[in-house]
Design a protein around this motif. Structure first.
Motif, PDB file in Angstrom:
ATOM      1  N   MET A   1       0.842  -1.197   0.000  1.00  0.00           N
ATOM      2  CA  MET A   1       0.000   0.000   0.000  1.00  0.00           C
ATOM      3  C   MET A   1       0.873   1.241   0.000  1.00  0.00           C
ATOM      4  N   THR A   2       0.448   2.237  -0.718  1.00  0.00           N
ATOM      5  CA  THR A   2       1.160   3.503  -0.827  1.00  0.00           C
ATOM      6  C   THR A   2       0.664   4.497   0.220  1.00  0.00           C
ATOM      7  N   MET A   3       1.554   5.380   0.617  1.00  0.00           N
ATOM      8  CA  MET A   3       1.087   6.613   1.246  1.00  0.00           C
ATOM      9  C   MET A   3       1.648   7.760   0.427  1.00  0.00           C
ATOM     10  N   ALA A   4       0.741   8.530  -0.169  1.00  0.00           N
ATOM     11  CA  ALA A   4       1.125   9.747  -0.883  1.00  0.00           C
ATOM     12  C   ALA A   4       0.307  10.885  -0.313  1.00  0.00           C
ATOM     13  N   VAL A   5       0.937  12.017  -0.121  1.00  0.00           N
ATOM     14  CA  VAL A   5       0.270  13.173   0.480  1.00  0.00           C
ATOM     15  C   VAL A   5       0.588  14.409  -0.344  1.00  0.00           C
ATOM     16  N   GLY A   6      -0.433  15.225  -0.582  1.00  0.00           N
ATOM     17  CA  GLY A   6      -0.257  16.441  -1.376  1.00  0.00           C
ATOM     18  C   GLY A   6      -0.735  17.661  -0.624  1.00  0.00           C
ATOM     19  N   PHE A   7      -0.101  18.818  -0.894  1.00  0.00           N
ATOM     20  CA  PHE A   7      -0.413  20.076  -0.223  1.00  0.00           C
ATOM     21  C   PHE A   7      -0.504  21.216  -1.230  1.00  0.00           C
ATOM     22  N   VAL A   8      -1.514  22.039  -1.076  1.00  0.00           N
ATOM     23  CA  VAL A   8      -1.585  23.312  -1.799  1.00  0.00           C
ATOM     24  C   VAL A   8      -0.971  24.363  -0.887  1.00  0.00           C
ATOM     25  N   ILE A 127      -3.618   9.742  -0.198  1.00  0.00           N
ATOM     26  CA  ILE A 127      -4.173   8.597  -0.911  1.00  0.00           C
ATOM     27  C   ILE A 127      -3.436   7.336  -0.493  1.00  0.00           C
ATOM     28  N   GLY A 128      -4.084   6.191  -0.701  1.00  0.00           N
ATOM     29  CA  GLY A 128      -3.481   4.907  -0.385  1.00  0.00           C
ATOM     30  C   GLY A 128      -3.673   4.522   1.059  1.00  0.00           C
ATOM     31  N   TYR A 129      -3.294   5.425   1.933  1.00  0.00           N
ATOM     32  CA  TYR A 129      -3.325   5.192   3.371  1.00  0.00           C
ATOM     33  C   TYR A 129      -4.355   6.105   4.030  1.00  0.00           C
TER      34      TYR A 129
END
Length: 261
Positions: A1-8, A127-129
């Motif tokens: 499983m992936t952990m991807a995190v995004g920020f504006v 996402i993912g996690y």
């Protein structure tokens, strides 16, 4: 499983992800981030889903986001949707994408794409996690921050989020951490992609851990009404050390066995 995190961010957009690829009885490390350049903008993206589907997705991304094509804000979302639809995912297959981008003369944006829809994300997303209690806790704390963070702050948050997941759920999230960002830090103030790769992030993880440690020391001392308050100058010195490290200098602190009072 992936952990991807995004920020504006106030000055750009940031996406970070772990490197652990998990298959049937095996794992291997691979960067889950990539970037795209079109005539009037830059994008960065990470995925959660089957590795083979991602390789197919990349082919569609590079066709849709060509350096020869000018793409508007709204058309970025439409093009990303076409890339997902082209995968022809089954009902059981899940494939999620975080896509951050900046357009010349425009603002920074973050998209969350599923096989059903593409939507703009106002602050941050995982996402993912994302459904784990830890991810919800980290997102909740971030969203409580009363101001929009900078790209540099978001890079730190990204490493911190994924580092916490590696620590507490290492069977799902692991190996190195990569962080991509888009901002206007080019030589002439133009949009460009910056990469913090897995070879650099272990140092970030350690210094973020120390920052958390000293914050916890301060909280512990602040709530102890029967003991002597921690020396505030010492705390300020440690925090200044962290800010010095952020600026590119060696960090002048360490974790003592017994914090000084």
């Amino acid at each position: 499983m992936t952990m991807a995190v995004g920020f504006v961010c106030s000055d750009g957009v940031v996406i970070g992800a772990d490197r652990q690829i998990t298959g049937a009885g095996y794992t291997f490390p691979e960067c889950k981030l990539d970037s795209a350049k079109w005539k009037n903008g830059y994008g960065i993206f990470a995925y959660s889903g089957e590795h083979d589907a991602y390789r197919n997705f990349l082919d569609h991304i590079y066709r849709e986001f060509s350096p020869l094509i000018e793409i508007s804000r709204e058309d970025v979302a439409i093009a990303l949707k076409r890339c997902i639809t082209a995968l022809q995912l089954t009902k059981k297959e899940e494939f999620l994408v975080l896509f951050g981008f900046m357009i010349e003369g425009g603002y920074q944006h973050l998209l969350l794409a599923t096989k059903h829809r593409v939507m703009f994300v106002p602050e941050c997303e995982v996402i993912g996690y994302a459904d784990s209690p830890l991810a919800r806790y980290l997102l909740g704390r971030f969203r409580d921050v009363p101001h929009m963070v900078t790209v540099q702050q978001a890079r730190i948050y990204a490493v911190d989020f994924i580092s916490q997941a590696k620590k507490y759920d290492g069977q799902y999230v692991g190996d190195g951490i990569d962080v991509y960002s888009v901002d206007r830090s080019g030589d002439r103030g133009e949009e460009c992609v910056r990469i913090l790769d897995a070879g650099q992030t272990p140092d970030w993880e350690e210094n973020i851990r120390l920052a958390h440690y000293w914050t916890d020391v301060f909280f512990s001392e602040m709530t102890n009404n029967k003991g002597q308050m921690i020396n505030l100058e010492l705390f300020k010195e440690r925090m200044q050390g962290f800010r010095t490290w952020i600026g590119g200098s060696p960090i002048p602190w360490s974790k003592p066995s017994n914090p000084e009072k």
